[in-house]
Design an enzyme around this catalytic site. Structure first.
Site, PDB file in Angstrom:
ATOM      1  N   ARG A 106     -72.044  -0.999 -23.866  1.00  0.00           N
ATOM      2  CA  ARG A 106     -73.294  -1.074 -23.010  1.00  0.00           C
ATOM      3  C   ARG A 106     -74.339  -1.952 -23.398  1.00  0.00           C
ATOM      4  O   ARG A 106     -74.728  -2.651 -22.427  1.00  0.00           O
ATOM      5  CB  ARG A 106     -73.968   0.403 -23.451  1.00  0.00           C
ATOM      6  CG  ARG A 106     -73.647   1.496 -22.838  1.00  0.00           C
ATOM      7  CD  ARG A 106     -74.372   2.776 -23.510  1.00  0.00           C
ATOM      8  NE  ARG A 106     -73.574   3.954 -22.576  1.00  0.00           N
ATOM      9  CZ  ARG A 106     -74.174   4.554 -21.767  1.00  0.00           C
ATOM     10  NH1 ARG A 106     -75.407   4.308 -21.328  1.00  0.00           N
ATOM     11  NH2 ARG A 106     -73.486   5.520 -21.126  1.00  0.00           N
ATOM     12  N   TYR A 213     -61.857   4.949 -26.649  1.00  0.00           N
ATOM     13  CA  TYR A 213     -61.391   3.595 -26.250  1.00  0.00           C
ATOM     14  C   TYR A 213     -61.538   2.714 -27.279  1.00  0.00           C
ATOM     15  O   TYR A 213     -62.656   2.581 -27.793  1.00  0.00           O
ATOM     16  CB  TYR A 213     -61.575   3.474 -24.797  1.00  0.00           C
ATOM     17  CG  TYR A 213     -63.023   3.630 -24.251  1.00  0.00           C
ATOM     18  CD1 TYR A 213     -63.960   2.682 -24.368  1.00  0.00           C
ATOM     19  CD2 TYR A 213     -63.552   5.113 -23.801  1.00  0.00           C
ATOM     20  CE1 TYR A 213     -65.367   2.647 -23.940  1.00  0.00           C
ATOM     21  CE2 TYR A 213     -64.742   5.220 -23.443  1.00  0.00           C
ATOM     22  CZ  TYR A 213     -65.812   4.222 -23.778  1.00  0.00           C
ATOM     23  OH  TYR A 213     -67.167   4.273 -22.970  1.00  0.00           O
ATOM     24  N   ASP A 290     -80.041   7.478 -12.299  1.00  0.00           N
ATOM     25  CA  ASP A 290     -80.279   8.736 -13.093  1.00  0.00           C
ATOM     26  C   ASP A 290     -81.847   9.423 -12.490  1.00  0.00           C
ATOM     27  O   ASP A 290     -81.847  10.654 -12.483  1.00  0.00           O
ATOM     28  CB  ASP A 290     -80.401   8.734 -14.409  1.00  0.00           C
ATOM     29  CG  ASP A 290     -79.117   8.825 -15.052  1.00  0.00           C
ATOM     30  OD1 ASP A 290     -78.111   8.705 -14.216  1.00  0.00           O
ATOM     31  OD2 ASP A 290     -78.867   9.231 -16.430  1.00  0.00           O
TER      32      ASP A 290
HETATM   33  P1  FAD Z   1     -81.509   5.037 -17.878  1.00  0.00           P
HETATM   34  O1  FAD Z   1     -80.385   4.381 -18.422  1.00  0.00           O
HETATM   35  O2  FAD Z   1     -82.066   6.180 -18.488  1.00  0.00           O
HETATM   36  O3  FAD Z   1     -82.643   3.972 -17.801  1.00  0.00           O
HETATM   37  C1  FAD Z   1     -83.879   4.141 -17.390  1.00  0.00           C
HETATM   38  C2  FAD Z   1     -84.841   3.070 -18.087  1.00  0.00           C
HETATM   39  O4  FAD Z   1     -86.091   3.395 -17.613  1.00  0.00           O
HETATM   40  C3  FAD Z   1     -84.884   3.156 -19.716  1.00  0.00           C
HETATM   41  O5  FAD Z   1     -84.969   1.477 -19.946  1.00  0.00           O
HETATM   42  C4  FAD Z   1     -86.311   3.577 -19.749  1.00  0.00           C
HETATM   43  O6  FAD Z   1     -86.874   2.938 -21.028  1.00  0.00           O
HETATM   44  C5  FAD Z   1     -87.079   3.040 -18.949  1.00  0.00           C
HETATM   45  N1  FAD Z   1     -88.153   4.185 -18.283  1.00  0.00           N
HETATM   46  C6  FAD Z   1     -88.316   5.422 -18.295  1.00  0.00           C
HETATM   47  N2  FAD Z   1     -89.394   5.769 -18.013  1.00  0.00           N
HETATM   48  C7  FAD Z   1     -90.166   4.707 -17.749  1.00  0.00           C
HETATM   49  C8  FAD Z   1     -91.453   4.586 -17.206  1.00  0.00           C
HETATM   50  N3  FAD Z   1     -92.190   5.453 -16.889  1.00  0.00           N
HETATM   51  N4  FAD Z   1     -92.030   3.407 -16.818  1.00  0.00           N
HETATM   52  C9  FAD Z   1     -91.052   2.168 -17.215  1.00  0.00           C
HETATM   53  N5  FAD Z   1     -89.843   2.257 -17.581  1.00  0.00           N
HETATM   54  C10 FAD Z   1     -89.446   3.455 -17.981  1.00  0.00           C
HETATM   55  N6  FAD Z   1     -71.900   6.586 -16.855  1.00  0.00           N
HETATM   56  C11 FAD Z   1     -70.766   5.449 -16.266  1.00  0.00           C
HETATM   57  O7  FAD Z   1     -70.847   5.049 -15.277  1.00  0.00           O
HETATM   58  N7  FAD Z   1     -69.701   5.568 -17.416  1.00  0.00           N
HETATM   59  C12 FAD Z   1     -69.470   6.139 -18.637  1.00  0.00           C
HETATM   60  O8  FAD Z   1     -68.570   5.911 -19.308  1.00  0.00           O
HETATM   61  C13 FAD Z   1     -70.816   6.864 -19.064  1.00  0.00           C
HETATM   62  N8  FAD Z   1     -70.708   7.513 -20.139  1.00  0.00           N
HETATM   63  C14 FAD Z   1     -71.732   8.372 -20.681  1.00  0.00           C
HETATM   64  C15 FAD Z   1     -71.589   8.875 -21.778  1.00  0.00           C
HETATM   65  C16 FAD Z   1     -72.822   9.724 -22.264  1.00  0.00           C
HETATM   66  C17 FAD Z   1     -72.568  10.228 -23.694  1.00  0.00           C
HETATM   67  C18 FAD Z   1     -73.811   9.766 -21.575  1.00  0.00           C
HETATM   68  C19 FAD Z   1     -75.005  10.694 -21.866  1.00  0.00           C
HETATM   69  C20 FAD Z   1     -73.994   9.155 -20.130  1.00  0.00           C
HETATM   70  C21 FAD Z   1     -72.826   8.451 -19.799  1.00  0.00           C
HETATM   71  N9  FAD Z   1     -72.866   7.825 -18.468  1.00  0.00           N
HETATM   72  C22 FAD Z   1     -71.738   6.963 -18.300  1.00  0.00           C
HETATM   73  C23 FAD Z   1     -73.865   7.785 -17.788  1.00  0.00           C
HETATM   74  C24 FAD Z   1     -74.718   6.872 -17.633  1.00  0.00           C
HETATM   75  O9  FAD Z   1     -75.282   6.288 -19.084  1.00  0.00           O
HETATM   76  C25 FAD Z   1     -76.111   6.835 -16.847  1.00  0.00           C
HETATM   77  O10 FAD Z   1     -75.854   7.211 -15.713  1.00  0.00           O
HETATM   78  C26 FAD Z   1     -76.909   5.503 -16.692  1.00  0.00           C
HETATM   79  O11 FAD Z   1     -77.036   4.822 -17.841  1.00  0.00           O
HETATM   80  C27 FAD Z   1     -78.142   5.691 -15.875  1.00  0.00           C
HETATM   81  O12 FAD Z   1     -78.912   4.515 -15.729  1.00  0.00           O
HETATM   82  P2  FAD Z   1     -80.216   4.390 -15.374  1.00  0.00           P
HETATM   83  O13 FAD Z   1     -80.631   2.842 -15.298  1.00  0.00           O
HETATM   84  O14 FAD Z   1     -80.371   5.076 -13.976  1.00  0.00           O
HETATM   85  O15 FAD Z   1     -81.367   5.122 -16.360  1.00  0.00           O
END
Ligand code: FAD
Length: 384
Positions: A106, A213, A290
């Site tokens: 990651r 993996y 997310d």
């Molecule tokens: P996040 O990664 O949650 O990022 C949100 C960001 O916003 C963070 O940096 C946070 O600090 C910031 N933030 C939050 N609130 C605020 C705010 N108010 N102001 C400013 N910044 C803020 N997905 C895959 O595609 N393949 C996989 O193999 C996979 N494996 C996974 C395994 C596990 C155990 C888990 C839990 C999840 C897995 N996922 C996988 C899902 C994936 O990790 C998430 O769906 C993805 O990381 C979501 O990205 P995001 O940027 O939407 O949210």
């Protein structure tokens, strides 16, 4: 302080959106609440629906060099140790989906995206917590906890599962599945069991599973162990602790049980999702990643879908011409993406139920999986 786009959140979703929109010629500012950009030091699977986009963005070579190209995606019974079914990820798979299946650390993917955003001219700011976004007819006002206010044509919420900005469109809360994940990414030499670097393997068992993996060109092994917490079922406040981990896998094969010893014990991830919502747009604010569609991780698609969001959002803005019609683009993005991600969210739940089934259901599942002749009929809708 006005930009075209303000992105709230610097995870994989927010960085992807910022990159896609900046390379399409828009001025982008990204605000991340943490003091530094970063990701948890574990692995991530990227299916062809995401790697195709990374190739279009010119980032696939870098991601491939940092990761591993597994040869097989395998499901095996965690109790008997028998292989049930596998998808061959080489020749035919790559021809069918026009892109590879990659597993990557990651932090490597995150760093590649941060660097790409910098090169594309995104203004990256850390230590800025976004509180809310208000819209007028043509402007989004983003209010930060430190009192700063930013103006932009649109604001993109990429603030993850516990999104504050989602409140503008839904008053729901994350739903706890009662399952918890333990992760661990360690040097290959430190693994207590033999792990094939050719495979992404999921050992699926009653109310538990273990995924393994290789990472970083095969120098490391990534593991994710997930189980239903008896403490959660009993309504305890502290649940899913390390003492539950060994017990949850007690009926599993020796390979699975021995592998657990290399998982991190000091941190765990309770598994949450939300129900799909149809509307992701409020004025000039739009949800992505997310924040829009958090899902259980059983299809390994959360980050892949966030990358798809970024690609589609930039494409919908581009379709409206040189002077973007932001409202039309946001509406088209919402209409195109919400049904697809709702299906992924729902299927991820069902997939988890199938993985974790016990008793006669497990026997039937194994019988069906071992006699499956066309794996692609189950993956086309997602990867094609
Ligand atoms: P996040 O990664 O949650 O990022 C949100 C960001 O916003 C963070 O940096 C946070 O600090 C910031 N933030 C939050 N609130 C605020 C705010 N108010 N102001 C400013 N910044 C803020 N997905 C895959 O595609 N393949 C996989 O193999 C996979 N494996 C996974 C395994 C596990 C155990 C888990 C839990 C999840 C897995 N996922 C996988 C899902 C994936 O990790 C998430 O769906 C993805 O990381 C979501 O990205 P995001 O940027 O939407 O949210």
């Amino acid at each position: 302080m006005t930009t075209d786009v303000l992105v709230a959140g610097g995870g994989i979703g927010g960085l992807s959106a910022a990159y896609a929109l900046a390379t399409a010629g828009h001025e982008v500012r990204l605000l991340e609440r943490s003091a530094e950009f970063g990701e948890v030091g574990a692995g991530l699977q990227l299916a062809p629906n995401a790697t195709r986009i990374l190739r279009e963005w010119g980032l696939l070579d870098e991601v491939t060099q940092a990761g591993v190209l597994p040869r097989r995606l395998v499901l095996a019974d965690a109790v008997s140790g028998d292989e049930l079914v596998h998808a061959d990820l080489t020749g035919g798979f790559q021809e069918r989906y026009h892109a590879p299946y990659i597993v990557v650390h990651r932090s490597d993917l995150h760093r590649i995206l941060v660097d790409a955003c910098r090169r594309a001219g995104v203004r990256l700011e850390t230590g800025r917590t976004v509180e809310r976004v208000d819209s007028t007819e043509d402007t989004a006002f983003t209010y930060c906890a430190d009192g700063t206010v930013f103006e932009s044509r649109i604001a993109v919420a990429a603030d993850g599962l516990t999104s504050k900005l989602r409140r503008a469109v839904a008053d729901d809360e994350p739903i706890c599945s009662g399952y918890v994940a333990y992760r661990g990414a360690i040097p290959l030499a430190d693994m207590p069991t033999e792990v094939s670097l050719d495979d992404v393997i999921a050992w699926i068992g009653p109310r538990c599973h273990l995924v393994q993996y290789g990472l970083r060109r095969g120098e490391m092994v990534n593991q994710v162990a997930v189980f239903a917490s008896p403490g959660f079922a009993r309504g305890e406040i502290e649940w899913g602790g390390p003492q539950e981990l060994e017990e949850a896998f007690a009926s599993c094969s020796e390979h699975v049980r021995r592998s657990l010893s290399s998982l991190w014990r000091d941190r765990r991830w309770p598994m949450y999702d939300r129900l799909p919502v149809r509307d992701w747009v409020s004025g000039r604010l739009v949800l992505t990643g997310d924040a829009a569609h958090p899902m259980l991780q059983y299809l390994a698609q959360g980050a892949c879908q966030a990358i798809e969001d970024a690609h589609t959002l930039a494409a919908e803005v581009a379709k409206t011409g040189d002077t973007p019609d932001w409202d039309t683009a946001l509406a088209a993005f919402n209409a195109g993406r919400a049904p697809r991600t709702a299906r992924v969210q729902r299927t991820a739940r069902t997939w988890g139920d199938i993985w974790h089934i016990d008793g006669v259901g497990r026997l039937l599942r194994n019988e069906l999986m071992t006699s499956l002749s066309d794996v692609y009929s189950h993956t086309d809708w997602l990867y094609a």
